[in-house]
Design a protein around this motif. Structure first.
Motif: not given
Length: 155
Positions: A82-108
């Protein structure tokens, strides 16, 4: 629009063949109960009664303080990545999600982490990607911290 990125097919094939998970163990075989078993390859829920794998996953190369490890599910049988620009099915099964960004050296990138209501996911991704120090984003379960998928910039 950001791109939702599933686990690579070659990685999933190796795990289905009994390859080691993040802790060096073979994936556990199980049967989906039909609820809350999102496959991180096809980005769909694993149907009730279908075979699935349970394993420890670390979505980073190497080890470092930010290289979180957690449980994930995969379809035991072949599935289309799966993948692409449409919101995937698995992100519609919970009321919320934890989202966090990472730098190019894999640090939060501090200040990017947010428990986000599902309807606001796209807006939150765009807000995080507005920061030039963010290379990619992880979406995780807000309740269990399980890795869901990676989100990449569209540029």
């Amino acid at each position: 629009m950001p791109t939702f990125t599933a686990l690579p097919t070659d990685t999933v094939h190796a795990l289905r063949a009994g390859g080691p998970d993040a802790f060096g163990n073979p994936p556990e075989q199980a049967v989906s109960d039909g609820g809350g078993n999102p496959c991180r390859h096809c980005l769909r829920d694993i149907p009730k009664g279908a075979g699935m794998l349970i394993l420890a996953h670390k979505p980073f190369d190497g080890t470092h303080p930010y290289a979180e490890v957690g449980p994930i599910f995969l379809c035991a049988s072949d599935c289309t990545r799966g993948g692409g620009t449409d919101l995937p099915e698995i992100l519609g099964t919970s009321p919320d999600y934890l989202i966090k960004g990472y730098s190019s050296d894999d640090r939060i990138v501090y200040g990017t982490g947010a428990v986000t209501p599902t309807p606001r996911i796209t807006a939150q991704l765009e807000q995080i990607f507005a920061r030039p120090d963010v290379a990619y984003i992880h979406v995780r379960s807000a309740r269990n911290n399980c890795y869901q998928l990676r989100v990449d910039r569209d540029d």
